[in-house]
Structure formats: C-alpha cells, structure tokens
Design an enzyme around this catalytic site. Structure first.
Site: not given
Ligand code: CP3
Length: 346
Positions: A25, A29, A38, A74, A154
C-alpha cells in the site's frame, strides 16, 4: 535492462548489494500527493484512469526511493469484471450491493476469459504501459491479484468481515458450492494476471489477506488448491510470484510448497524461524509491524536491524511491512525506513 533490479534478484535468491525494500500500500492516504488526487476523483474512478494510476504508482518511487513499484489498483477490480457491483464507501472499505448467497448467483457470474478481461478492464494494460514508460526502467513493476479465497470472502461477506460467518456457513453447509465459486475465481485470476504479465509487469503478488481465518485443514481444502491452480495456470514468462497472506504462521510450510517463488510474511512470526520452515527454495518478504513506523527513526532502525539480523546475510530477502502501511503514518518515517534498510544491509 533495469537500472535497479535488486528486487527481482532477491525474488530469485540471487546475491544483491543491499536488501531491496518496498511497502505494501505504498501509494496511499498517508501521502498528501495521494490525498490531493483523491480530492478530485473517487477511488474506483481513480483505479480506472490510467494517467492517475500512473501518477499514484510513481509517487513512492519519487518520494520514498523504494526498489519496486506496484500497480495502483485494488483486488476487487476483477470481481467487478465478473459482474458484481462494488462500491467504496468514503469511510474506506469495499461494499458489494448483492453479496453471493445462492447457487443461482454463482451461475449468474460471468467469467472473463482472455479477451473479455481486456474488454472489461482495458485500463489495466493501458495503465501498465503508461507506468512502464514513466518508470523509464528505474525499478521493476509488480502486478497483483487477490487470491481466490480472499476474493470469495469479499464476494460472500459483501464487505470486510470480522467473523467470516457467511463464508464459513457456506464452507461447512454447502462446500461444493464454495468449491465451484473458488474454481471460477481461480480461472478469472489466471486470465487477469496473464493480462498484466502480457502488458509487461516484472513480478506478480497474490494477496491472500483472509487465509489466516482458516484452520490448517480448511486452508488445505479451500485456499491452497486454488492458489496452486493459479500459480500453475498463469503464463509466468519468467515473472517471480510472491504469495502473501496475513495471520498464517501455522500455514507457512504449505505456502512454501505452493510453487510461489517468494512467501510474504506478516509481523507475527520471526523471519529466521519462517526461513527454516519454508525451506531453501523460496525467498522471503517482510516483515516489520506497520505500527513501528509511528516511532522515530532510531526505533525504526533498531527493528530493521533485528529483522535483517534474523534473516541473516544470505540472499533472498525483500524487506517490507507485514501488512499495508497505515493511513496515519508520517511520510518521513516511511522515507527513513527505506534509507535505513539500504544502509543497514550494505
Ligand atoms: O500496494 C499498493 O500501493 C497498490 C495498491 C493496492 C490497493 N489495495 C490500493 C487501495 C493494493 C495492492 C490493494 C490490495 C487490497 N485491496 C487488499 C489486499 C492487501 C491487504 O491490505 O491485505 C485488500 C484486502 C483490498 C480491499 C480494500 N481496498 C480494502 C479493505 C480497502 C479499505 C481499507 C483501506 O485501507 O482504505 C480498500 C481501499 C484501498 N485500496 C485504498 C487504497 C489506496 C484506499 C482508498 C481511498 O483512497 O480511500
């Protein structure tokens, strides 16, 4: 030829001059530049706009100096392409409007084959091409997918779950139905990763975030076979594959034998012990507790030295956090982490 290929060399357990580091990640943010993007667009729209994907993907390369880029996207993108409606609430977190609860819903899913994957998710290959141009061979690009069990979680729970009651209800009352769904997801993931590899990513990571909710027997029945199906099924073209799961110290031996080149560790296990358990064949990625980055650099340094020491001097270590970086992490501390890993491993 890449200018910095330490990440790929470490994936292959080849010697490197220093330990490569990237952060799960890493574009997110905690960066003001990310928050500025964003402010203008929603998260899903951002994921589908190649110019913005490329901009976000490059942020941690330019700001932190990490040794690998990861496609900004994502894990739920291919699930949407299977016909499920997903939205991201502004509080953060995905929500499915119609979670899967019946066999007819599974029959209603549409599995994207190679050409449907390109048609339904054209922004993936377009983004990869833009990113590769912008990276200008500085560091490799990692593509990724959710692993089948985590995606099924999910799709059935409908949101990030605490107790996994819906998927486990299906698992214990209608196992054949879950196997059918997992199989369809595995096929989707194979085509999804093939598309990324064809577009030029240098490595791929499978995120099995929720595998740790399973007992070892259930992991062997409902998660591992589908991870193995994906690993066997994709046309790797030499791309290393990283298998990351969270909370799975009891499952490490299986992950080590899955066919993955690298096993990603969370922070709950000593990386030295993990190395003994997964064996010599695979490299390891991890495994700093993301919360260590709340502390000042001297504390970060102490923890980095401990992990590097436990892994030992041999090749095959990619430094990372044990899970995604948290939104309230100071950027300076993430930057310090990268510098410290490089300094302490030279
Ligand atoms: O690593 C990176 O920078 C690449 C981008 C990436 C995102 N999500 C961006 C994201 C990757 C590889 C993911 C994978 C992802 N997404 C996983 C597996 C990794 C892990 O965390 O275990 C999962 C379970 C998700 C599903 C998901 N997406 C959730 C549960 C959430 C909300 C939680 C949170 O951190 O906000 C997201 C949103 C998300 N995915 C954001 C980002 C940058 C935040 C979105 C925003 O800007 O509001």
């Amino acid at each position: 030829m890449l200018k910095n290929d330490t990440f790929l060399r470490a994936c292959r357990k080849e010697p490197t001059d220093f330990t490569p580091v990237w952060i799960m990640r890493q574009a997110g943010r905690y960066m003001k530049e990310y928050r500025a993007i964003r402010k203008r667009v929603g998260f899903l729209e951002m994921c589908k706009t190649p110019e913005l994907v490329a901009e976000a993907t490059l942020l941690p390369i330019d700001i932190l100096g990490v040794d690998a880029a990861i496609l900004f996207s994502d894990i739920l993108i291919p699930v949407e392409a299977m016909g499920m409606e997903v939205c991201f609430t502004e509080k953060g977190g995905p929500v499915f409007l119609n979670p899967i609860r019946t066999e007819s819903q599974i029959q209603g899913l549409s599995i994207p084959g190679p050409s449907e994957s390109k048609e339904r998710m054209p922004f993936i290959a377009d983004s990869i091409r833009l990113i590769l141009r912008a990276l200008d061979k500085r560091v490799p690009l990692i593509g990724f997918s959710g692993a089948p069990f985590t995606l099924a979680t999910y799709m059935i729970e409908g949101e990030t779950s605490k107790n996994f009651t819906w998927i486990k209800r299906v698992m214990y009352t209608e196992p054949a139905l879950l196997h059918n769904l997992l199989d369809q997801i595995a096929i989707t993931v194979i085509h999804y990763l093939d598309m990324q590899i064809e577009a030029g990513v240098h490595a791929v990571q499978l995120f099995d975030t929720w595998a740790g909710s399973l007992s070892p027997d259930d992991y062997k029945e409902f998660a591992l076979p589908y991870v193995e199906k994906v690993i066997r099924g994709i046309d790797r073209r030499g791309c290393p594959l990283i298998l990351f799961a969270n909370g799975v110290s009891s499952l490490l031996e299986y992950m080590g034998n899955s066919g993955a080149d690298v096993v990603g560790l969370d922070w709950r296990i000593d990386i030295g012990d993990a190395g003994k358990r997964v064996g010599d064949r695979v490299a390891l990625q991890g495994n700093l507790d993301p919360c260590v980055l709340y502390a000042e650099p001297s504390v970060i340094r102490r923890h980095v030295k401990s992990i590097l020491g436990k892994h030992g001097r041999g090749p095959g270590h990619i430094f990372n956090l044990g899970h995604g970086i948290l939104p309230d992490t100071p950027v300076d501390h993430a930057k310090a982490l990268v510098e410290i890993v490089h300094e302490e491993s030279k």
